[in-house]
Scaffold this active site. Structure first.
Site, PDB file in Angstrom:
ATOM      1  N   GLN A 287       0.834  -1.204   0.000  1.00 33.82           N
ATOM      2  CA  GLN A 287       0.000   0.000   0.000  1.00 33.82           C
ATOM      3  C   GLN A 287       0.872   1.257   0.000  1.00 33.82           C
ATOM      4  O   GLN A 287       1.871   1.330   0.726  1.00 33.82           O
ATOM      5  CB  GLN A 287      -0.915   0.010   1.220  1.00 33.82           C
ATOM      6  CG  GLN A 287      -1.975  -1.083   1.212  1.00 33.82           C
ATOM      7  CD  GLN A 287      -3.182  -0.749   0.362  1.00 33.82           C
ATOM      8  OE1 GLN A 287      -3.180   0.214  -0.406  1.00 33.82           O
ATOM      9  NE2 GLN A 287      -4.232  -1.538   0.478  1.00 33.82           N
ATOM     10  N   TYR A 316      -6.882 -12.427  -0.436  1.00 30.61           N
ATOM     11  CA  TYR A 316      -6.000 -11.754  -1.402  1.00 30.61           C
ATOM     12  C   TYR A 316      -4.782 -11.297  -0.612  1.00 30.61           C
ATOM     13  O   TYR A 316      -4.573 -10.106  -0.399  1.00 30.61           O
ATOM     14  CB  TYR A 316      -6.709 -10.562  -2.062  1.00 30.61           C
ATOM     15  CG  TYR A 316      -7.888 -10.948  -2.919  1.00 30.61           C
ATOM     16  CD1 TYR A 316      -7.762 -11.062  -4.301  1.00 30.61           C
ATOM     17  CD2 TYR A 316      -9.137 -11.209  -2.357  1.00 30.61           C
ATOM     18  CE1 TYR A 316      -8.846 -11.420  -5.098  1.00 30.61           C
ATOM     19  CE2 TYR A 316     -10.222 -11.566  -3.145  1.00 30.61           C
ATOM     20  CZ  TYR A 316     -10.066 -11.665  -4.509  1.00 30.61           C
ATOM     21  OH  TYR A 316     -11.145 -12.019  -5.297  1.00 30.61           O
ATOM     22  N   GLU A 337      -3.086 -16.489  -2.315  1.00 27.63           N
ATOM     23  CA  GLU A 337      -2.582 -15.505  -3.266  1.00 27.63           C
ATOM     24  C   GLU A 337      -2.207 -16.213  -4.556  1.00 27.63           C
ATOM     25  O   GLU A 337      -1.685 -17.326  -4.542  1.00 27.63           O
ATOM     26  CB  GLU A 337      -1.368 -14.784  -2.676  1.00 27.63           C
ATOM     27  CG  GLU A 337      -0.629 -13.865  -3.618  1.00 27.63           C
ATOM     28  CD  GLU A 337      -1.507 -12.753  -4.172  1.00 27.63           C
ATOM     29  OE1 GLU A 337      -1.506 -12.588  -5.407  1.00 27.63           O
ATOM     30  OE2 GLU A 337      -2.187 -12.064  -3.394  1.00 27.63           O
ATOM     31  N   ASP A 385      -9.628  -8.308   0.148  1.00 28.88           N
ATOM     32  CA  ASP A 385      -9.124  -6.997  -0.275  1.00 28.88           C
ATOM     33  C   ASP A 385      -8.795  -7.108  -1.762  1.00 28.88           C
ATOM     34  O   ASP A 385      -7.638  -7.155  -2.156  1.00 28.88           O
ATOM     35  CB  ASP A 385      -7.876  -6.631   0.546  1.00 28.88           C
ATOM     36  CG  ASP A 385      -7.355  -5.225   0.218  1.00 28.88           C
ATOM     37  OD1 ASP A 385      -8.041  -4.493  -0.518  1.00 28.88           O
ATOM     38  OD2 ASP A 385      -6.257  -4.878   0.684  1.00 28.88           O
ATOM     39  N   CYS A 412     -11.440  -0.946  -2.732  1.00 28.81           N
ATOM     40  CA  CYS A 412     -10.851   0.264  -3.340  1.00 28.81           C
ATOM     41  C   CYS A 412     -11.732   0.775  -4.473  1.00 28.81           C
ATOM     42  O   CYS A 412     -11.318   1.666  -5.213  1.00 28.81           O
ATOM     43  CB  CYS A 412      -9.440  -0.031  -3.849  1.00 28.81           C
ATOM     44  SG  CYS A 412      -9.352  -1.292  -5.139  1.00 28.81           S
TER      45      CYS A 412
END
Length: 456
Positions: A287, A316, A337, A385, A412
C-alpha cells in the site's frame, strides 16, 4: 437522446449552475435533462462554460469564467497537477473531499438498493506527501533528459520536480537520479522510435525505516558508467538500501519488465506496518500510503471482531500485510494468493516476524476455498481486499458454499463493492455500515471497510 437533439451545440458558451460531482471529480451541470461534465467545477458554482465535446447522452465542457465560487474551493497548488491527473481534487477543500468520498459510497449503495449507513471518511492530518512509491517516466524534452508526468490522455511529458502527493524525500531522490543520468549522458527512452535506454525511475521509501530503493527501468542491461552512478547515489543518498536495474525492452505501457538485477545493496527494502516488519521487493504490491494503511487495516481488524480463538482466511494476501496483522489477534490465519513471488515474500515475512500461526497457499482463492470446504476447515472470518474489479463470480459462489459467519470486505472501488454486497445478500449476508478511509487525498480514489454477517 441523439446528439442532434441535444439542447446545446459544440463550441457553444452558456451560463450554468453546477449541481453535483461525478465519481471522477467533474462538476455536473444540467441543460434541461442533458448533463454536461465540467472539469474543475464544484457544486454550487455558477460559471460561463464552453462546450468542447458532445456524446449521445451527455457532453463535456470547460470553465471560461467562474461567476460564483463555492465556499469549498481552494487555490490549486499547481496547474500541472490537474493536467497530469496527479491531484484532480486539489481545488476542493480537504473536509469537502472527505464528504465527497462518503457521498460516492452512499450513491452506489442507493443504486443497488442497499440500506447501508456510510460513516464519515477518516482523513489525514496532512493530506499531501504521503505516497511511498513513485514510477516516473524519463523522456527527452527540448533536447534534455527530463522527468515528470504525462498530460492526461496524451504522451506529452510535463516536467515536474515536486509531485505534491509523494514523500518529499522521493521527489528529492528522483532529482538526484535525473541529474546523474544527465551528467553521464544516458539516453532517455523514445516510445515513438523504441530507442533510448532509460524508461522510468522507480523509487520506494520506507515510512518508518527511511530506507530507499531505486530502480532504473532500462531497455538494455548495458548501462554506461553504472558503477560510477551507483557510487554517486550511495554518497548523495545515505538512506539508499537497494539500487537495481529492471529490464523492459518491449513496446508496452507496462512499467516494469520481468527481470531485475541488483547493482548495489539488497533486492528489497525493509519497513514496518502495525508492528510487523516487511521485506518489500521491486515488484511487490505494498500500500502506497503507510499512515492510512494502518488506519484501514486497524478498521478491518476491529471489524473482524477477533478474540484470539478464530480461524481467518485472507483471500488476497499479497506479501502478507493484512494476514500478519490479523495473526496477532486470531488463532490461525490462512492466506491465499495467485502470484508466486508474493506467496514467497509472505512466507518470508511471517518468518521474519516470528509468526507461526499463519499459512500461505498459492492458488486462486475460489479453488483453494473449495478444497478447504471439502476438508471441513472451520472458518470464522473471511477477509477480502480485491483489486478494483472486485470479486469474481466464482469467488462469490465459493463463499456461498463455505459460508463464513463474517466477511470483512476491504474495497478500493465503491461500484464493485456495492455490486458484490448485493450478490452476497443472496447467500444470506447483510451489512449495516461502511467505514471509508481516505488513502489517496487530492484524488477521487476511495477505500473502505465493510463487515457482512450471515443472518440466515
Amino acid at each position: 437522446m441523439a446528439v442532434e437533439t441535444a439542447p446545446v451545440t459544440k463550441n457553444q458558451e452558456l451560463t450554468v449552475t453546477i449541481t453535483d460531482l461525478t465519481y471522477e471529480g467533474m462538476g455536473v451541470a444540467k441543460v434541461g435533462d442533458f448533463p454536461l461534465f465540467v472539469a474543475a467545477a464544484l457544486p454550487g458554482e455558477e460559471a460561463l462554460i464552453h462546450v468542447v465535446k458532445l456524446q449521445k447522452h451527455f457532453g463535456f465542457a470547460r470553465v471560461v469564467k467562474l461567476l460564483k465560487t463555492s465556499p469549498d474551493r481552494v487555490a490549486p497548488r499547481d496547474h500541472a497537477y490537474a493536467q497530469t491527473g496527479i491531484a484532480p481534487l486539489q481545488h476542493l477543500a480537504y473536509p469537502a473531499q472527505l464528504k465527497f468520498k462518503q457521498h460516492q459510497l452512499e450513491n452506489v449503495f442507493e443504486k443497488q438498493h442497499l440500506a447501508i449507513t456510510v460513516k464519515p471518511t477518516l482523513g489525514m492530518t496532512t493530506p499531501s506527501g504521503y505516497r511511498n512509491k513513485a514510477q516516473i517516466p524519463v523522456r527527452l524534452v527540448n533536447g534534455e533528459l527530463t522527468t515528470g508526468f504525462y498530460k492526461q490522455r496524451s504522451h506529452d511529458l510535463i516536467p515536474l520536480e515536486d509531485f505534491y502527493i509523494q514523500d518529499p524525500a522521493i521527489d528529492a531522490a528522483i532529482i538526484v537520479v535525473r541529474d546523474l543520468l544527465r551528467q553521464y549522458g544516458l539516453t532517455a527512452y523514445d516510445e515513438r522510435t523504441n530507442t533510448g535506454l532509460v524508461r522510468h525511475i522507480m523509487v520506494r521509501r520506507g515510512y518508518y525505516s527511511h530506507e530507499l530503493m531505486i530502480v532504473l527501468v532500462v531497455t538494455s542491461w548495458s548501462v554506461p558508467h553504472l558503477d560510477t552512478i551507483a557510487q554517486a547515489l550511495a554518497k548523495q543518498l545515505p538512506e539508499l538500501a537497494s539500487f537495481m536495474l529492471n529490464l523492459n525492452d518491449q513496446r508496452t505501457n507496462v512499467v516494469l519488465g520481468r527481470k531485475s538485477r541488483v547493482v548495489s545493496g539488497n533486492d528489497y527494502l525493509t519497513d514496518q506496518l502495525l508492528g510487523n516488519t516487511f521485506h518489500i521487493s521491486a515488484s511487490s504490491f505494498y500500500q502506497v500510503n503507510p499512515q492510512q494503511t494502518e488506519v484501514l487495516y486497524g478498521q478491518a481488524i476491529a471489524a473482524a471482531g477477533l478474540t484470539g480463538s478464530e480461524t481467518v482466511i485472507d483471500a488476497y494476501s499479497g506479501i502478507g500485510t493484512i494476514s500478519l496483522a490479523l495473526a496477532k489477534h486470531a488463532k490461525q490465519v490462512y492466506g491465499v494468493e495467485v502470484v508466486p513471488s508474493a506467496v514467497a515474500d509472505a512466507k518470508q515475512n511471517a518468518q521474519l516476524n516470528g509468526l507461526d500461526n499463519v499459512t500461505f497457499t498459492l492458488g486462486k482463492a475460489e479453488e483453494v476455498m473449495q478444497t478447504w470446504r471439502e476438508q471441513a476447515l472451520p472458518v470464522d472470518v473471511l477477509v477480502v481486499d480485491p483489486p478494483r474489479k472486485g470479486l469474481a463470480p466464482e469467488f462469490i459462489a465459493a463463499t456461498g458454499v463455505l459460508l463464513p459467519p463474517r466477511i470483512v470486505y476491504v474495497s478500493c472501488n465503491p461500484a464493485t463493492l456495492a455490486r458484490d454486497i448485493a450478490a452476497l445478500t443472496e447467500f444470506g449476508y447483510s451489512a449495516t455500515t461502511t467505514q471509508p478511509v481516505d488513502m489517496f487525498p487530492q484524488t477521487t480514489h476511495i477505500e473502505s471497510v465493510t463487515v457482512l454477517t450471515l443472518t440466515k
